[in-house]
Motif scaffolding. Structure first.
Motif, PDB file in Angstrom:
ATOM      1  N   ALA A  15      36.333  36.574  48.484  1.00  0.00           N
ATOM      2  CA  ALA A  15      35.140  35.828  48.052  1.00  0.00           C
ATOM      3  C   ALA A  15      34.287  36.639  47.082  1.00  0.00           C
ATOM      4  O   ALA A  15      33.811  36.120  46.066  1.00  0.00           O
ATOM      5  CB  ALA A  15      34.323  35.394  49.261  1.00  0.00           C
ATOM      6  N   GLU A  16      34.092  37.911  47.355  1.00  0.00           N
ATOM      7  CA  GLU A  16      33.243  38.742  46.496  1.00  0.00           C
ATOM      8  C   GLU A  16      33.861  38.913  45.108  1.00  0.00           C
ATOM      9  O   GLU A  16      33.174  38.761  44.083  1.00  0.00           O
ATOM     10  CB  GLU A  16      33.026  40.103  47.155  1.00  0.00           C
ATOM     11  CG  GLU A  16      31.997  40.953  46.458  1.00  0.00           C
ATOM     12  CD  GLU A  16      31.734  42.254  47.225  1.00  0.00           C
ATOM     13  OE1 GLU A  16      31.620  43.283  46.542  1.00  0.00           O
ATOM     14  OE2 GLU A  16      31.647  42.208  48.464  1.00  0.00           O
ATOM     15  N   ALA A  17      35.153  39.229  45.046  1.00  0.00           N
ATOM     16  CA  ALA A  17      35.826  39.415  43.759  1.00  0.00           C
ATOM     17  C   ALA A  17      35.874  38.107  42.978  1.00  0.00           C
ATOM     18  O   ALA A  17      35.689  38.095  41.758  1.00  0.00           O
ATOM     19  CB  ALA A  17      37.237  39.954  43.976  1.00  0.00           C
ATOM     20  N   HIS A  18      36.091  37.007  43.684  1.00  0.00           N
ATOM     21  CA  HIS A  18      36.138  35.688  43.044  1.00  0.00           C
ATOM     22  C   HIS A  18      34.767  35.339  42.456  1.00  0.00           C
ATOM     23  O   HIS A  18      34.670  34.874  41.312  1.00  0.00           O
ATOM     24  CB  HIS A  18      36.576  34.646  44.069  1.00  0.00           C
ATOM     25  CG  HIS A  18      36.946  33.331  43.472  1.00  0.00           C
ATOM     26  ND1 HIS A  18      37.533  32.336  44.196  1.00  0.00           N
ATOM     27  CD2 HIS A  18      36.801  32.830  42.221  1.00  0.00           C
ATOM     28  CE1 HIS A  18      37.749  31.290  43.416  1.00  0.00           C
ATOM     29  NE2 HIS A  18      37.308  31.562  42.219  1.00  0.00           N
ATOM     30  N   HIS A  19      33.729  35.592  43.212  1.00  0.00           N
ATOM     31  CA  HIS A  19      32.369  35.308  42.750  1.00  0.00           C
ATOM     32  C   HIS A  19      32.022  36.157  41.516  1.00  0.00           C
ATOM     33  O   HIS A  19      31.402  35.667  40.562  1.00  0.00           O
ATOM     34  CB  HIS A  19      31.358  35.554  43.873  1.00  0.00           C
ATOM     35  CG  HIS A  19      29.942  35.343  43.447  1.00  0.00           C
ATOM     36  ND1 HIS A  19      29.421  34.098  43.193  1.00  0.00           N
ATOM     37  CD2 HIS A  19      28.949  36.238  43.204  1.00  0.00           C
ATOM     38  CE1 HIS A  19      28.158  34.225  42.810  1.00  0.00           C
ATOM     39  NE2 HIS A  19      27.845  35.509  42.812  1.00  0.00           N
ATOM     40  N   ALA A  20      32.420  37.420  41.541  1.00  0.00           N
ATOM     41  CA  ALA A  20      32.141  38.307  40.403  1.00  0.00           C
ATOM     42  C   ALA A  20      32.819  37.785  39.135  1.00  0.00           C
ATOM     43  O   ALA A  20      32.226  37.808  38.049  1.00  0.00           O
ATOM     44  CB  ALA A  20      32.603  39.727  40.711  1.00  0.00           C
ATOM     45  N   LEU A  21      34.048  37.283  39.280  1.00  0.00           N
ATOM     46  CA  LEU A  21      34.752  36.729  38.117  1.00  0.00           C
ATOM     47  C   LEU A  21      34.069  35.455  37.629  1.00  0.00           C
ATOM     48  O   LEU A  21      33.824  35.295  36.426  1.00  0.00           O
ATOM     49  CB  LEU A  21      36.216  36.444  38.463  1.00  0.00           C
ATOM     50  CG  LEU A  21      37.030  35.764  37.361  1.00  0.00           C
ATOM     51  CD1 LEU A  21      37.094  36.641  36.116  1.00  0.00           C
ATOM     52  CD2 LEU A  21      38.420  35.423  37.873  1.00  0.00           C
ATOM     53  N   ASP A  22      33.745  34.555  38.538  1.00  0.00           N
ATOM     54  CA  ASP A  22      33.072  33.314  38.150  1.00  0.00           C
ATOM     55  C   ASP A  22      31.755  33.593  37.435  1.00  0.00           C
ATOM     56  O   ASP A  22      31.408  32.937  36.455  1.00  0.00           O
ATOM     57  CB  ASP A  22      32.819  32.420  39.369  1.00  0.00           C
ATOM     58  CG  ASP A  22      34.071  31.727  39.856  1.00  0.00           C
ATOM     59  OD1 ASP A  22      35.084  31.717  39.118  1.00  0.00           O
ATOM     60  OD2 ASP A  22      34.048  31.179  40.977  1.00  0.00           O
TER      61      ASP A  22
END
Length: 195
Positions: A15-22
């Motif tokens: 979730a954290e890595a995905h949010h950072a990319l978004d």
């Protein structure tokens, strides 16, 4: 909607890595911001897809194949006169049997492609010009469903490795988009410095 156990595990752990990319990708709403997005997507997907084409899929995936959109991306770059990136960061994947995590990131991008295709269309890019890869992904939603089912039924599954590979894929994508943004900033500065 209830998520299957492995999908829920990957969604939670990344979730954290995905949010950072978004957050980095943001929302494109002009041709210039879409060009940066397209450049970043090419820097991410082209090396990953080239590597993936050399790899066997995990046992249990049968005849399923991941969605590959490199040809569409190359055509989209050509439509917008964006040169093929030459300074692509090396793809370095962690140890372990985590290919399912990488596939999770790639196939999961179809979920957001529908929204991104609508945004691209709103600024003049279509499945015939400039946004082929997005429309191809949006039409290929069945591949995500097929992948999700197979992911749950693979007998040998290393949750930690899958999570690490998925995080690595998100980080690689973030680096690719950051590289594209830097390239576009440099190009703008060079244009401004011209007499």
């Amino acid at each position: 909607m209830d998520l299957s156990p492995r999908r829920l595990g990957l969604k939670t752990s990344t979730a954290e890595a995905h949010h950072a990319l978004d957050t980095m990708i943001g929302s494109f709403d002009t041709p210039a911001s879409y060009a940066r997005y397209l450049d970043g997507m090419a820097r991410f997907r082209l090396p990953v897809e080239a590597w993936l084409a050399t790899q066997p899929l995990p046992p249990g995936f049968g005849d399923w194949q991941p969605g590959l959109y490199g040809e569409d991306l190359l055509a989209d770059l050509q439509d917008l006169d964006i040169p093929l990136p030459t300074d692509l960061p090396p793809l370095e994947l962690p140890d372990g049997d985590g290919l399912i995590g990488l596939l999770y990131v790639l196939e999961g991008s179809a979920l957001g492609a529908r929204l991104l295709a609508k945004r691209a269309e709103a600024i003049g890019f279509t499945e015939q010009r400039g946004a082929r890869h997005l429309f191809a992904q949006a039409r290929n939603f069945s591949s995500w469903r097929a992948f999700s089912a197979r992911m749950e039924n693979v007998c040998v599954y290393d949750e930690r490795a899958a999570s690490t590979w998925a995080d690595t894929a998100f980080d690689y994508a973030r680096n690719a988009f950051e590289s594209a943004m830097n390239a576009h900033r440099l190009h703008r500065r060079l244009v401004q410095l011209r007499p």
